[in-house]
Design an enzyme around this catalytic site. Structure first.
Site, PDB file in Angstrom:
ATOM      1  N   ASP A 120      29.733  43.986  60.316  1.00  0.00           N
ATOM      2  CA  ASP A 120      28.855  42.832  60.565  1.00  0.00           C
ATOM      3  C   ASP A 120      29.678  41.592  60.917  1.00  0.00           C
ATOM      4  O   ASP A 120      29.285  40.470  60.614  1.00  0.00           O
ATOM      5  CB  ASP A 120      27.932  42.551  59.374  1.00  0.00           C
ATOM      6  CG  ASP A 120      26.752  41.674  59.777  1.00  0.00           C
ATOM      7  OD1 ASP A 120      26.516  41.506  60.980  1.00  0.00           O
ATOM      8  OD2 ASP A 120      26.089  41.126  58.872  1.00  0.00           O
ATOM      9  N   ARG A 162      28.994  39.411  70.822  1.00  0.00           N
ATOM     10  CA  ARG A 162      28.558  38.285  71.673  1.00  0.00           C
ATOM     11  C   ARG A 162      28.795  38.616  73.145  1.00  0.00           C
ATOM     12  O   ARG A 162      28.989  39.754  73.519  1.00  0.00           O
ATOM     13  CB  ARG A 162      29.270  36.972  71.282  1.00  0.00           C
ATOM     14  CG  ARG A 162      29.280  36.668  69.788  1.00  0.00           C
ATOM     15  CD  ARG A 162      27.900  36.560  69.170  1.00  0.00           C
ATOM     16  NE  ARG A 162      27.951  36.036  67.804  1.00  0.00           N
ATOM     17  CZ  ARG A 162      27.053  36.311  66.866  1.00  0.00           C
ATOM     18  NH1 ARG A 162      26.037  37.126  67.115  1.00  0.00           N
ATOM     19  NH2 ARG A 162      27.152  35.789  65.672  1.00  0.00           N
TER      20      ARG A 162
END
Ligand code: NCD
Ligand code: ZN
Length: 341
Positions: free
Chosen positions: A242, A15
Protein backbone atom coordinates in the site's frame (compact mmCIF):
# COMPACT_ATOMS: atom_id res chain seq x y z
CA UNK A 1 22.61 -13.07 3.26
CA UNK A 2 19.20 -14.01 1.97
CA UNK A 3 17.93 -14.60 -1.54
CA UNK A 4 14.34 -13.90 -2.47
CA UNK A 5 12.77 -15.32 -5.60
CA UNK A 6 10.31 -13.19 -7.54
CA UNK A 7 9.11 -10.72 -4.90
CA UNK A 8 5.53 -9.53 -5.41
CA UNK A 9 3.82 -6.45 -4.02
CA UNK A 10 0.10 -7.11 -4.26
CA UNK A 11 -1.11 -3.57 -3.47
CA UNK A 12 0.67 -0.45 -4.59
CA UNK A 13 -0.15 3.06 -5.81
CA UNK A 14 2.23 3.92 -8.62
CA UNK A 15 0.40 7.11 -9.66
CA UNK A 16 1.01 8.45 -13.19
CA UNK A 17 3.11 10.99 -15.11
CA UNK A 18 5.94 12.61 -13.22
CA UNK A 19 5.32 10.85 -9.92
CA UNK A 20 5.23 7.45 -11.64
CA UNK A 21 8.60 8.25 -13.25
CA UNK A 22 10.07 9.09 -9.86
CA UNK A 23 8.73 6.19 -7.81
CA UNK A 24 8.54 3.23 -10.18
CA UNK A 25 12.19 2.19 -9.96
CA UNK A 26 11.83 1.38 -6.23
CA UNK A 27 9.32 -1.33 -7.13
CA UNK A 28 10.12 -2.37 -10.68
CA UNK A 29 13.82 -3.04 -10.03
CA UNK A 30 13.29 -5.30 -7.04
CA UNK A 31 9.88 -6.88 -7.55
CA UNK A 32 8.87 -9.29 -10.30
CA UNK A 33 5.36 -7.94 -10.27
CA UNK A 34 3.13 -5.48 -8.47
CA UNK A 35 -0.62 -5.07 -8.35
CA UNK A 36 -1.21 -1.49 -9.49
CA UNK A 37 -4.19 0.16 -7.83
CA UNK A 38 -6.75 1.86 -10.10
CA UNK A 39 -7.54 4.97 -8.01
CA UNK A 40 -5.96 7.46 -10.37
CA UNK A 41 -7.28 11.03 -10.68
CA UNK A 42 -9.69 9.60 -13.25
CA UNK A 43 -10.46 6.17 -11.83
CA UNK A 44 -9.64 3.21 -14.06
CA UNK A 45 -13.05 1.66 -14.53
CA UNK A 46 -12.74 0.73 -18.20
CA UNK A 47 -10.46 -1.66 -20.03
CA UNK A 48 -9.02 0.80 -22.53
CA UNK A 49 -7.82 3.19 -19.82
CA UNK A 50 -6.36 0.30 -17.84
CA UNK A 51 -4.42 -0.96 -20.86
CA UNK A 52 -3.17 2.55 -21.56
CA UNK A 53 -1.99 2.87 -17.96
CA UNK A 54 -0.33 -0.54 -18.15
CA UNK A 55 1.62 0.63 -21.22
CA UNK A 56 2.67 3.79 -19.38
CA UNK A 57 4.01 1.69 -16.51
CA UNK A 58 5.78 -0.76 -18.84
CA UNK A 59 7.36 2.02 -20.90
CA UNK A 60 8.52 3.84 -17.79
CA UNK A 61 10.04 0.62 -16.39
CA UNK A 62 11.91 0.18 -19.66
CA UNK A 63 13.19 3.76 -19.65
CA UNK A 64 14.42 3.23 -16.09
CA UNK A 65 16.13 -0.07 -17.01
CA UNK A 66 14.26 -1.99 -14.37
CA UNK A 67 14.69 -5.40 -15.98
CA UNK A 68 11.99 -8.07 -15.91
CA UNK A 69 8.87 -6.60 -14.42
CA UNK A 70 5.15 -7.24 -14.67
CA UNK A 71 2.48 -4.76 -13.67
CA UNK A 72 -0.69 -6.60 -12.65
CA UNK A 73 -3.74 -4.49 -13.38
CA UNK A 74 -7.02 -3.99 -11.53
CA UNK A 75 -10.37 -2.47 -12.48
CA UNK A 76 -12.14 0.11 -10.30
CA UNK A 77 -15.65 -0.80 -9.24
CA UNK A 78 -17.61 2.38 -9.94
CA UNK A 79 -21.39 2.68 -10.11
CA UNK A 80 -21.18 2.66 -13.90
CA UNK A 81 -19.26 -0.61 -14.25
CA UNK A 82 -21.28 -3.25 -16.12
CA UNK A 83 -21.14 -6.84 -17.32
CA UNK A 84 -19.83 -6.06 -20.82
CA UNK A 85 -16.94 -4.08 -19.40
CA UNK A 86 -16.06 -6.90 -17.01
CA UNK A 87 -16.12 -9.42 -19.86
CA UNK A 88 -13.89 -7.14 -21.93
CA UNK A 89 -11.47 -6.65 -19.04
CA UNK A 90 -11.27 -10.37 -18.36
CA UNK A 91 -10.43 -11.05 -22.01
CA UNK A 92 -7.49 -8.66 -21.62
CA UNK A 93 -6.20 -10.59 -18.62
CA UNK A 94 -7.49 -8.19 -15.95
CA UNK A 95 -8.88 -10.24 -13.09
CA UNK A 96 -8.76 -8.04 -10.01
CA UNK A 97 -11.86 -5.99 -9.23
CA UNK A 98 -11.16 -3.26 -6.66
CA UNK A 99 -13.92 -1.96 -4.44
CA UNK A 100 -13.60 1.32 -2.55
CA UNK A 101 -16.44 2.40 -0.31
CA UNK A 102 -17.29 5.92 -1.52
CA UNK A 103 -15.27 8.53 0.37
CA UNK A 104 -13.27 6.00 2.44
CA UNK A 105 -9.80 7.04 1.25
CA UNK A 106 -7.71 8.86 -1.37
CA UNK A 107 -9.29 8.49 -4.82
CA UNK A 108 -12.48 6.82 -3.63
CA UNK A 109 -14.92 9.54 -4.70
CA UNK A 110 -16.21 7.26 -7.45
CA UNK A 111 -16.53 4.28 -5.14
CA UNK A 112 -19.65 2.54 -3.91
CA UNK A 113 -22.00 3.97 -1.30
CA UNK A 114 -24.32 1.00 -0.75
CA UNK A 115 -22.26 -2.10 -1.15
CA UNK A 116 -24.93 -4.73 -0.60
CA UNK A 117 -27.62 -3.25 -2.86
CA UNK A 118 -28.99 -5.30 -5.73
CA UNK A 119 -26.98 -3.63 -8.47
CA UNK A 120 -23.66 -4.24 -6.77
CA UNK A 121 -24.62 -7.78 -5.77
CA UNK A 122 -25.36 -8.43 -9.45
CA UNK A 123 -21.82 -7.25 -10.23
CA UNK A 124 -20.45 -9.63 -7.56
CA UNK A 125 -22.40 -12.47 -9.21
CA UNK A 126 -20.94 -11.64 -12.63
CA UNK A 127 -17.46 -11.23 -11.14
CA UNK A 128 -17.78 -14.61 -9.47
CA UNK A 129 -18.87 -16.29 -12.73
CA UNK A 130 -16.05 -14.66 -14.68
CA UNK A 131 -13.45 -15.68 -12.09
CA UNK A 132 -12.54 -12.20 -10.85
CA UNK A 133 -10.87 -11.69 -7.49
CA UNK A 134 -12.66 -9.03 -5.43
CA UNK A 135 -10.20 -6.84 -3.61
CA UNK A 136 -11.80 -4.60 -0.99
CA UNK A 137 -10.75 -1.53 0.96
CA UNK A 138 -12.83 -2.60 3.94
CA UNK A 139 -13.81 0.43 5.99
CA UNK A 140 -17.17 1.79 7.13
CA UNK A 141 -17.76 5.52 7.59
CA UNK A 142 -17.98 5.21 11.37
CA UNK A 143 -15.51 6.19 14.09
CA UNK A 144 -12.05 6.00 12.55
CA UNK A 145 -10.60 3.29 14.81
CA UNK A 146 -13.66 1.06 14.37
CA UNK A 147 -14.05 1.35 10.61
CA UNK A 148 -12.39 -1.88 9.60
CA UNK A 149 -14.08 -3.88 12.33
CA UNK A 150 -17.49 -2.47 11.40
CA UNK A 151 -16.93 -3.45 7.78
CA UNK A 152 -16.52 -7.10 8.87
CA UNK A 153 -20.27 -7.66 8.50
CA UNK A 154 -20.05 -6.81 4.80
CA UNK A 155 -17.09 -9.15 4.25
CA UNK A 156 -19.10 -11.90 5.93
CA UNK A 157 -22.19 -11.29 3.78
CA UNK A 158 -20.25 -11.29 0.52
CA UNK A 159 -18.24 -14.37 1.51
CA UNK A 160 -21.37 -16.37 2.36
CA UNK A 161 -23.47 -15.23 -0.60
CA UNK A 162 -20.73 -15.61 -3.21
CA UNK A 163 -18.80 -18.67 -2.08
CA UNK A 164 -16.90 -19.05 -5.37
CA UNK A 165 -15.72 -15.43 -5.32
CA UNK A 166 -12.23 -14.94 -3.91
CA UNK A 167 -12.27 -11.91 -1.63
CA UNK A 168 -9.17 -10.06 -0.47
CA UNK A 169 -9.28 -7.93 2.68
CA UNK A 170 -6.77 -5.26 1.76
CA UNK A 171 -4.23 -3.86 4.21
CA UNK A 172 -5.38 -5.52 7.43
CA UNK A 173 -5.11 -3.10 10.32
CA UNK A 174 -7.36 -4.43 13.09
CA UNK A 175 -6.66 -7.69 14.89
CA UNK A 176 -10.38 -8.45 15.06
CA UNK A 177 -10.42 -8.87 11.25
CA UNK A 178 -8.15 -11.91 11.45
CA UNK A 179 -11.13 -14.05 12.47
CA UNK A 180 -12.68 -13.52 9.00
CA UNK A 181 -9.93 -15.61 7.45
CA UNK A 182 -11.87 -18.64 8.64
CA UNK A 183 -14.08 -18.26 5.56
CA UNK A 184 -12.61 -20.36 2.76
CA UNK A 185 -12.95 -17.57 0.21
CA UNK A 186 -11.50 -14.72 2.31
CA UNK A 187 -7.80 -13.83 2.03
CA UNK A 188 -5.82 -10.73 2.99
CA UNK A 189 -2.90 -8.49 2.27
CA UNK A 190 -0.72 -6.97 4.97
CA UNK A 191 1.43 -3.84 4.69
CA UNK A 192 4.82 -3.10 6.20
CA UNK A 193 3.55 -0.12 8.17
CA UNK A 194 0.68 -1.95 9.87
CA UNK A 195 3.09 -4.56 11.28
CA UNK A 196 5.72 -2.08 12.45
CA UNK A 197 3.84 0.99 13.67
CA UNK A 198 0.86 2.08 15.74
CA UNK A 199 -1.29 5.18 16.17
CA UNK A 200 1.38 6.54 18.51
CA UNK A 201 3.66 6.98 15.50
CA UNK A 202 1.04 9.23 13.89
CA UNK A 203 0.12 11.39 16.87
CA UNK A 204 1.90 10.17 20.00
CA UNK A 205 4.50 12.92 20.00
CA UNK A 206 3.50 15.68 17.62
CA UNK A 207 1.47 15.06 14.52
CA UNK A 208 3.29 13.16 11.78
CA UNK A 209 1.32 13.50 8.54
CA UNK A 210 3.74 11.19 6.70
CA UNK A 211 2.53 8.29 8.84
CA UNK A 212 -1.12 9.09 8.21
CA UNK A 213 -2.83 6.50 6.03
CA UNK A 214 -6.08 4.67 5.57
CA UNK A 215 -6.85 2.44 7.31
CA UNK A 216 -5.31 4.42 10.14
CA UNK A 217 -2.59 2.72 12.22
CA UNK A 218 -4.16 1.20 15.31
CA UNK A 219 -3.07 -0.12 18.69
CA UNK A 220 0.14 -1.94 19.52
CA UNK A 221 -1.92 -5.09 20.10
CA UNK A 222 -3.27 -4.83 16.55
CA UNK A 223 0.23 -4.26 15.20
CA UNK A 224 1.63 -7.27 17.04
CA UNK A 225 -1.19 -9.62 16.07
CA UNK A 226 -0.77 -8.68 12.41
CA UNK A 227 2.99 -8.95 12.69
CA UNK A 228 2.66 -12.50 14.01
CA UNK A 229 0.30 -13.38 11.20
CA UNK A 230 2.75 -12.08 8.59
CA UNK A 231 5.71 -13.80 10.26
CA UNK A 232 3.86 -17.12 10.33
CA UNK A 233 3.87 -17.32 6.53
CA UNK A 234 0.13 -18.16 6.69
CA UNK A 235 -0.86 -19.15 3.18
CA UNK A 236 -3.89 -16.85 3.12
CA UNK A 237 -1.72 -13.76 3.46
CA UNK A 238 0.18 -11.90 0.74
CA UNK A 239 2.36 -8.88 1.08
CA UNK A 240 0.80 -5.67 -0.24
CA UNK A 241 2.76 -2.56 0.69
CA UNK A 242 0.00 0.00 0.00
CA UNK A 243 2.89 2.33 -0.73
CA UNK A 244 1.04 5.54 -1.60
CA UNK A 245 3.20 8.55 -2.48
CA UNK A 246 1.84 12.05 -1.89
CA UNK A 247 3.58 15.34 -2.49
CA UNK A 248 4.80 16.93 0.72
CA UNK A 249 2.67 20.00 -0.02
CA UNK A 250 -0.46 17.84 -0.11
CA UNK A 251 0.54 16.11 3.09
CA UNK A 252 1.08 19.39 4.89
CA UNK A 253 -1.58 21.65 3.43
CA UNK A 254 -4.55 19.65 2.15
CA UNK A 255 -5.81 18.34 5.49
CA UNK A 256 -3.09 15.68 5.40
CA UNK A 257 -3.53 13.45 2.36
CA UNK A 258 -3.78 9.78 3.42
CA UNK A 259 -1.01 7.43 2.28
CA UNK A 260 2.47 6.26 3.35
CA UNK A 261 5.29 6.05 0.79
CA UNK A 262 7.12 2.88 1.78
CA UNK A 263 8.41 1.63 -1.60
CA UNK A 264 12.09 2.62 -1.01
CA UNK A 265 12.49 0.44 2.09
CA UNK A 266 10.27 -2.59 1.65
CA UNK A 267 12.61 -5.54 1.18
CA UNK A 268 15.39 -4.39 3.55
CA UNK A 269 12.89 -3.57 6.31
CA UNK A 270 11.05 -6.86 5.89
CA UNK A 271 14.36 -8.74 6.17
CA UNK A 272 15.18 -6.80 9.31
CA UNK A 273 11.86 -7.71 10.95
CA UNK A 274 11.76 -11.34 9.87
CA UNK A 275 15.34 -11.80 11.06
CA UNK A 276 14.65 -10.09 14.38
CA UNK A 277 11.82 -12.54 15.03
CA UNK A 278 13.82 -15.51 13.72
CA UNK A 279 11.38 -16.14 10.91
CA UNK A 280 13.49 -15.38 7.85
CA UNK A 281 12.55 -18.81 6.51
CA UNK A 282 8.94 -17.61 6.09
CA UNK A 283 9.72 -14.42 4.20
CA UNK A 284 9.68 -16.11 0.79
CA UNK A 285 6.09 -17.24 1.39
CA UNK A 286 4.95 -13.81 2.53
CA UNK A 287 6.71 -11.93 -0.25
CA UNK A 288 5.87 -14.20 -3.19
CA UNK A 289 4.77 -17.82 -2.86
CA UNK A 290 1.43 -17.20 -1.15
CA UNK A 291 0.44 -14.51 -3.65
CA UNK A 292 1.29 -16.75 -6.61
CA UNK A 293 -1.17 -19.32 -5.32
CA UNK A 294 -3.92 -16.98 -4.11
CA UNK A 295 -4.00 -14.90 -7.33
CA UNK A 296 -3.08 -17.86 -9.53
CA UNK A 297 -0.27 -15.87 -11.13
CA UNK A 298 1.29 -17.47 -14.15
CA UNK A 299 4.33 -16.31 -16.09
CA UNK A 300 5.76 -14.08 -13.40
CA UNK A 301 9.07 -12.75 -14.72
CA UNK A 302 12.04 -14.24 -12.95
CA UNK A 303 13.91 -12.05 -10.53
CA UNK A 304 16.35 -13.10 -7.85
CA UNK A 305 17.04 -10.48 -5.22
CA UNK A 306 19.86 -10.88 -2.75
CA UNK A 307 19.95 -8.92 0.48
CA UNK A 308 22.95 -8.66 2.75
CA UNK A 309 23.27 -7.65 6.36
CA UNK A 310 24.87 -4.27 5.89
CA UNK A 311 23.71 -0.86 6.91
CA UNK A 312 21.50 1.05 4.45
CA UNK A 313 20.54 4.68 4.88
CA UNK A 314 17.07 5.59 3.69
CA UNK A 315 17.01 8.69 1.55
CA UNK A 316 15.50 11.84 3.08
CA UNK A 317 13.21 12.69 0.18
CA UNK A 318 12.76 12.41 -3.53
CA UNK A 319 12.39 15.57 -5.55
CA UNK A 320 9.39 16.13 -7.79
CA UNK A 321 9.62 19.49 -9.57
CA UNK A 322 9.69 22.06 -6.76
CA UNK A 323 8.04 19.63 -4.35
CA UNK A 324 9.15 16.45 -2.57
CA UNK A 325 7.92 13.06 -1.41
CA UNK A 326 9.08 11.86 1.98
CA UNK A 327 9.55 8.10 2.32
CA UNK A 328 8.78 6.03 5.39
CA UNK A 329 11.79 6.04 7.76
CA UNK A 330 13.41 8.90 5.83
CA UNK A 331 17.02 9.43 6.95
CA UNK A 332 17.03 6.34 9.20
CA UNK A 333 19.43 3.42 8.91
CA UNK A 334 18.29 -0.14 8.26
CA UNK A 335 20.42 -3.20 9.02
CA UNK A 336 19.86 -4.93 5.66
CA UNK A 337 20.35 -3.72 2.15
CA UNK A 338 19.78 -4.99 -1.34
CA UNK A 339 23.04 -6.24 -2.82
CA UNK A 340 24.34 -4.01 -5.61
CA UNK A 341 22.09 -1.13 -4.58
C1 NCD B 1 -4.10 5.34 -0.71
C2 NCD B 1 -3.73 6.40 -1.75
O1 NCD B 1 -3.13 7.40 -1.38
O2 NCD B 1 -4.04 6.20 -2.93
N1 NCD B 1 -4.02 5.92 0.60
C3 NCD B 1 -3.85 5.26 1.77
O3 NCD B 1 -3.90 5.92 2.81
N2 NCD B 1 -3.61 3.98 1.82
C4 NCD B 1 -5.46 4.76 -0.98
C5 NCD B 1 -5.78 3.52 -0.18
O4 NCD B 1 -5.30 2.42 -0.49
O5 NCD B 1 -6.51 3.62 0.81
ZN1 ZN C 1 -4.02 1.41 -1.19
Amino acid sequence: MITLQNPLDMHIHLREGEILKSVLNFSAKYFSGVLAMPNLKIPLDDTNSILKYKKEIENTAKELNCGNFMPIMSIYLSESLNKNELIKAKKEGIKILKLYPKGATTGSENGISEILNQKICDIFEIAQDLGFILSIHGESNGFSLEREFEFGEIFREIAINFPRLKIIMEHLSDRRSIDLLKYDNIFATITLHHITMSLDDVLGSGLNPHYFCKPILKTKKDRDALLNLALSGDEKISFGSDSAPHLESNKLKQNGAAGIFSAPILLPKLCEIFEKHKKLENLQKFISDNARKIYDLQNIPNKTITLIKESFKVQDFIVIGDDRIIPLLAGKSLSWRIKDL
